[in-house]
Motif scaffolding. Sequence first.
Motif, PDB file in Angstrom:
ATOM      1  N   PRO A 143       0.807  -1.224   0.000  1.00  0.00           N
ATOM      2  CA  PRO A 143       0.000   0.000   0.000  1.00  0.00           C
ATOM      3  C   PRO A 143       0.835   1.267   0.000  1.00  0.00           C
ATOM      4  O   PRO A 143       1.950   1.312   0.522  1.00  0.00           O
ATOM      5  N   MET A 144       0.264   2.290  -0.599  1.00  0.00           N
ATOM      6  CA  MET A 144       0.750   3.660  -0.465  1.00  0.00           C
ATOM      7  C   MET A 144      -0.345   4.463   0.220  1.00  0.00           C
ATOM      8  O   MET A 144      -1.499   4.037   0.277  1.00  0.00           O
ATOM      9  N   LYS A 145       0.013   5.607   0.728  1.00  0.00           N
ATOM     10  CA  LYS A 145      -0.943   6.383   1.505  1.00  0.00           C
ATOM     11  C   LYS A 145      -1.975   7.030   0.588  1.00  0.00           C
ATOM     12  O   LYS A 145      -1.644   7.611  -0.452  1.00  0.00           O
ATOM     13  N   ALA A 146      -3.242   6.924   0.981  1.00  0.00           N
ATOM     14  CA  ALA A 146      -4.340   7.518   0.214  1.00  0.00           C
ATOM     15  C   ALA A 146      -5.546   7.660   1.131  1.00  0.00           C
ATOM     16  O   ALA A 146      -5.651   6.992   2.162  1.00  0.00           O
ATOM     17  N   GLY A 147      -6.459   8.527   0.738  1.00  0.00           N
ATOM     18  CA  GLY A 147      -7.655   8.741   1.532  1.00  0.00           C
ATOM     19  C   GLY A 147      -8.817   7.855   1.151  1.00  0.00           C
ATOM     20  O   GLY A 147      -9.705   7.595   1.962  1.00  0.00           O
ATOM     21  N   ASP A 148      -8.812   7.380  -0.111  1.00  0.00           N
ATOM     22  CA  ASP A 148      -9.882   6.510  -0.584  1.00  0.00           C
ATOM     23  C   ASP A 148      -9.416   5.820  -1.851  1.00  0.00           C
ATOM     24  O   ASP A 148      -8.285   6.028  -2.320  1.00  0.00           O
ATOM     25  N   LEU A 149     -10.302   5.006  -2.407  1.00  0.00           N
ATOM     26  CA  LEU A 149      -9.911   4.208  -3.561  1.00  0.00           C
ATOM     27  C   LEU A 149      -9.537   5.075  -4.761  1.00  0.00           C
ATOM     28  O   LEU A 149      -8.551   4.799  -5.455  1.00  0.00           O
ATOM     29  N   LEU A 150     -10.299   6.124  -5.041  1.00  0.00           N
ATOM     30  CA  LEU A 150     -10.061   6.903  -6.249  1.00  0.00           C
ATOM     31  C   LEU A 150      -8.781   7.723  -6.188  1.00  0.00           C
ATOM     32  O   LEU A 150      -8.275   8.159  -7.222  1.00  0.00           O
ATOM     33  N   SER A 151      -8.245   7.941  -4.999  1.00  0.00           N
ATOM     34  CA  SER A 151      -6.968   8.649  -4.879  1.00  0.00           C
ATOM     35  C   SER A 151      -5.797   7.696  -4.675  1.00  0.00           C
ATOM     36  O   SER A 151      -4.657   8.137  -4.534  1.00  0.00           O
ATOM     37  N   ALA A 152      -6.062   6.384  -4.669  1.00  0.00           N
ATOM     38  CA  ALA A 152      -5.021   5.391  -4.434  1.00  0.00           C
ATOM     39  C   ALA A 152      -4.334   5.005  -5.739  1.00  0.00           C
ATOM     40  O   ALA A 152      -4.973   4.909  -6.793  1.00  0.00           O
ATOM     41  N   ARG A 153      -3.041   4.746  -5.660  1.00  0.00           N
ATOM     42  CA  ARG A 153      -2.290   4.232  -6.803  1.00  0.00           C
ATOM     43  C   ARG A 153      -2.334   2.706  -6.808  1.00  0.00           C
ATOM     44  O   ARG A 153      -2.715   2.060  -5.842  1.00  0.00           O
ATOM     45  N   ASN A 154      -1.914   2.152  -7.937  1.00  0.00           N
ATOM     46  CA  ASN A 154      -1.726   0.707  -8.100  1.00  0.00           C
ATOM     47  C   ASN A 154      -3.009  -0.093  -7.876  1.00  0.00           C
ATOM     48  O   ASN A 154      -2.975  -1.196  -7.341  1.00  0.00           O
ATOM     49  N   THR A 155      -4.134   0.476  -8.272  1.00  0.00           N
ATOM     50  CA  THR A 155      -5.359  -0.313  -8.344  1.00  0.00           C
ATOM     51  C   THR A 155      -5.324  -1.076  -9.661  1.00  0.00           C
ATOM     52  O   THR A 155      -5.164  -0.490 -10.732  1.00  0.00           O
ATOM     53  N   LEU A 156      -5.475  -2.389  -9.583  1.00  0.00           N
ATOM     54  CA  LEU A 156      -5.319  -3.253 -10.751  1.00  0.00           C
ATOM     55  C   LEU A 156      -6.701  -3.658 -11.267  1.00  0.00           C
ATOM     56  O   LEU A 156      -7.519  -4.195 -10.520  1.00  0.00           O
ATOM     57  N   THR A 157      -6.951  -3.406 -12.546  1.00  0.00           N
ATOM     58  CA  THR A 157      -8.290  -3.561 -13.118  1.00  0.00           C
ATOM     59  C   THR A 157      -8.273  -4.488 -14.326  1.00  0.00           C
ATOM     60  O   THR A 157      -7.236  -4.698 -14.961  1.00  0.00           O
ATOM     61  N   GLN A 158      -9.430  -5.004 -14.645  1.00  0.00           N
ATOM     62  CA  GLN A 158      -9.651  -5.629 -15.939  1.00  0.00           C
ATOM     63  C   GLN A 158     -11.057  -5.314 -16.407  1.00  0.00           C
ATOM     64  O   GLN A 158     -11.938  -4.968 -15.623  1.00  0.00           O
ATOM     65  N   GLN A 159     -11.255  -5.409 -17.728  1.00  0.00           N
ATOM     66  CA  GLN A 159     -12.562  -5.112 -18.301  1.00  0.00           C
ATOM     67  C   GLN A 159     -13.546  -6.243 -18.044  1.00  0.00           C
ATOM     68  O   GLN A 159     -13.172  -7.415 -18.000  1.00  0.00           O
ATOM     69  N   MET A 160     -14.798  -5.883 -17.891  1.00  0.00           N
ATOM     70  CA  MET A 160     -15.854  -6.882 -17.920  1.00  0.00           C
ATOM     71  C   MET A 160     -15.960  -7.432 -19.335  1.00  0.00           C
ATOM     72  O   MET A 160     -15.903  -6.683 -20.305  1.00  0.00           O
ATOM     73  N   GLN A 161     -16.139  -8.733 -19.449  1.00  0.00           N
ATOM     74  CA  GLN A 161     -16.262  -9.378 -20.755  1.00  0.00           C
ATOM     75  C   GLN A 161     -17.668  -9.933 -21.005  1.00  0.00           C
ATOM     76  O   GLN A 161     -17.899 -10.558 -22.044  1.00  0.00           O
ATOM     77  N   ASP A 162     -18.571  -9.698 -20.059  1.00  0.00           N
ATOM     78  CA  ASP A 162     -19.907 -10.269 -20.152  1.00  0.00           C
ATOM     79  C   ASP A 162     -20.917  -9.321 -19.524  1.00  0.00           C
ATOM     80  O   ASP A 162     -20.577  -8.516 -18.654  1.00  0.00           O
ATOM     81  N   LYS A 163     -22.172  -9.479 -19.931  1.00  0.00           N
ATOM     82  CA  LYS A 163     -23.244  -8.685 -19.340  1.00  0.00           C
ATOM     83  C   LYS A 163     -23.415  -9.026 -17.862  1.00  0.00           C
ATOM     84  O   LYS A 163     -23.668  -8.158 -17.029  1.00  0.00           O
ATOM     85  N   SER A 164     -23.262 -10.307 -17.540  1.00  0.00           N
ATOM     86  CA  SER A 164     -23.373 -10.774 -16.160  1.00  0.00           C
ATOM     87  C   SER A 164     -22.168 -11.653 -15.854  1.00  0.00           C
ATOM     88  O   SER A 164     -21.795 -12.499 -16.675  1.00  0.00           O
ATOM     89  N   LEU A 165     -21.592 -11.483 -14.678  1.00  0.00           N
ATOM     90  CA  LEU A 165     -20.350 -12.179 -14.364  1.00  0.00           C
ATOM     91  C   LEU A 165     -20.143 -12.247 -12.861  1.00  0.00           C
ATOM     92  O   LEU A 165     -20.745 -11.491 -12.086  1.00  0.00           O
ATOM     93  N   GLU A 166     -19.257 -13.158 -12.458  1.00  0.00           N
ATOM     94  CA  GLU A 166     -18.738 -13.197 -11.099  1.00  0.00           C
ATOM     95  C   GLU A 166     -17.227 -13.045 -11.147  1.00  0.00           C
ATOM     96  O   GLU A 166     -16.555 -13.630 -12.009  1.00  0.00           O
ATOM     97  N   PHE A 167     -16.700 -12.279 -10.214  1.00  0.00           N
ATOM     98  CA  PHE A 167     -15.273 -12.001 -10.099  1.00  0.00           C
ATOM     99  C   PHE A 167     -14.904 -12.259  -8.646  1.00  0.00           C
ATOM    100  O   PHE A 167     -15.369 -11.556  -7.747  1.00  0.00           O
ATOM    101  N   THR A 168     -14.119 -13.319  -8.409  1.00  0.00           N
ATOM    102  CA  THR A 168     -13.805 -13.754  -7.056  1.00  0.00           C
ATOM    103  C   THR A 168     -12.296 -13.728  -6.848  1.00  0.00           C
ATOM    104  O   THR A 168     -11.543 -14.195  -7.720  1.00  0.00           O
ATOM    105  N   ALA A 169     -11.853 -13.194  -5.719  1.00  0.00           N
ATOM    106  CA  ALA A 169     -10.432 -13.137  -5.394  1.00  0.00           C
ATOM    107  C   ALA A 169     -10.197 -13.749  -4.017  1.00  0.00           C
ATOM    108  O   ALA A 169     -10.974 -13.523  -3.086  1.00  0.00           O
TER     109      ALA A 169
END
Length: 530
Positions: A376-402
């Motif tokens: 982690p790096m210091k941030a006040g919330d998600l939108l101000s945080a660095r290194n958020t790792l994303t991927q595109q949705m590939q379906d109208k309906s989906l489950e994403f589990t980590a």
Amino acid sequence: MSRDSGKFSWRVGAIAFVFLLLTAPANAEQPKTEGVYRNPLLYSDYSDPDVIRAGSNYYLIASSFHFVPGLPILQSPDLIHWTIVGHALPRIPFGPAYDMAGGNRYGRGVWAPSIRQHDGLFYIYFPTPDEGIFVTTAAKITGPWSTPVAVISGPGLEDPCPFWDEDGKAYLVHSVYGAGPLILHRMAPDGKSVLDQGKVIVRDPESLPTLEGPKFYKRNGYYYIFAPFGGVGTGSQVVLRSRSIDGPYEHRVVLAQGTTDVNGPHQGGYVETPDGQAWFIHFHSSGAHGRIVYLEPMRWENDWPVIGEAAPGAEAGQPVASWPFPHYAGAPSHQHPQTSDEFSASQLSPQWEWNHNPDNAHWSLTARPGFLRLMPMKAGDLLSARNTLTQQMQDKSLEFTARLDLQGMRDGMHAGIAILEKSASGLQVVEADGKRTLTLFTKSNVVEGPAVTGQTIELRLRVDRDTVSYSYSIDEGKSFQAFGETIPITFSWWKGSRPSLFTYSTGDPDGGYADFDWVHYLSRDQSAHQ
């Protein structure tokens, strides 16, 4: 580039139009049309797509805005089945805000690009609304790609496309911020600089408002510009043609919504199969999923293209719901864009993109092999945080589990999964005063849940159309407990909402880390093409 097209005979059937190829070379392997595809071709936010064919492969690129690496490149052998083969822009090197230093660049960055192959090189041209028009080149589609060169420096430009004529002269057409007019430049033969200040070749705000995204082609002595107009949600596709590259250009609407529910079908690229069958790839704005990809059949009549489903004699078609596969002589393909990840490789899989330029000192695939470690790096919330790792949705309906290992958590840390968009929501583990708590956050609210006492937890988000719901498991995935209500998700910063992994700290982040064991993506839709 000059393009030639075979002649086609068309008949209108009860269900679909069927291509009958009349001019295939006698010594060519007989092309096959097996099965029917259904639109959308890709239920994923490959916005502002452009497409080319190089040999027997097709390549598609898209705008990526603030996400890094940028300029995703997809490959297909048959125009139907696509997979991600890389990115052309490893970082956005245009200022500290792209590193989230002194601000952010959400919604800026890489806008509508174009791709061409010329003289042994692949060229990708792309604009950034604040810095200019750039080009990067590579001998192979998988790279390495050259450091971007500014073809035109300065703000307010968008949507470039190059063109090399038969006489070797090079040109660049582009629009301006806000869309329209279209401006033509002579370029140096290597395509890396313009030779003049540019000339307006199309300006018609009454008939062609919000004219943008031009793509240049040449056929039968005509110069063609394929361009969208009328705006992302409500516009149509126009084609302009002229015997002179400088104009004047006449125009015709060639694709519109018609009686379909595909609003604003436009902005994309024209491509041909090896035997000359013509196709058009474009986007359709679909709420929180962003601008998803459609494939339309195309034919030529009197040196004008007709795209989609159109009766004989009609100038404009409408999007097709389904159609026979493009002609293809190869082995069947079942590839698709990558989604799930075990984090067992030495590099991130190509579906992943960071929310801005990452700080590479704060993530690792080798610190604990088989895990993605986010520090982690210091941030006040998600939108101000660095290194958020994303991927595109590939379906109208989906489950994403980590699956998240918590042993590296420290006071002040937040770690979990989220839907990244302007009203971001997520399910996170928060550590405070040595205790860990599961919380659900939205833009305006935080709901505290149960204490987390185990070392691992599985977090899940489920997307159904334009909503997301969250759940968790503390028994290694044997059962999941719902947490909170269904939450709306939205189209944001010109991009679709994205499933994401994150960590940040509101305190001293030194020494903490979040280890993600895997991500499993499950489509809840029926396959579009099988």
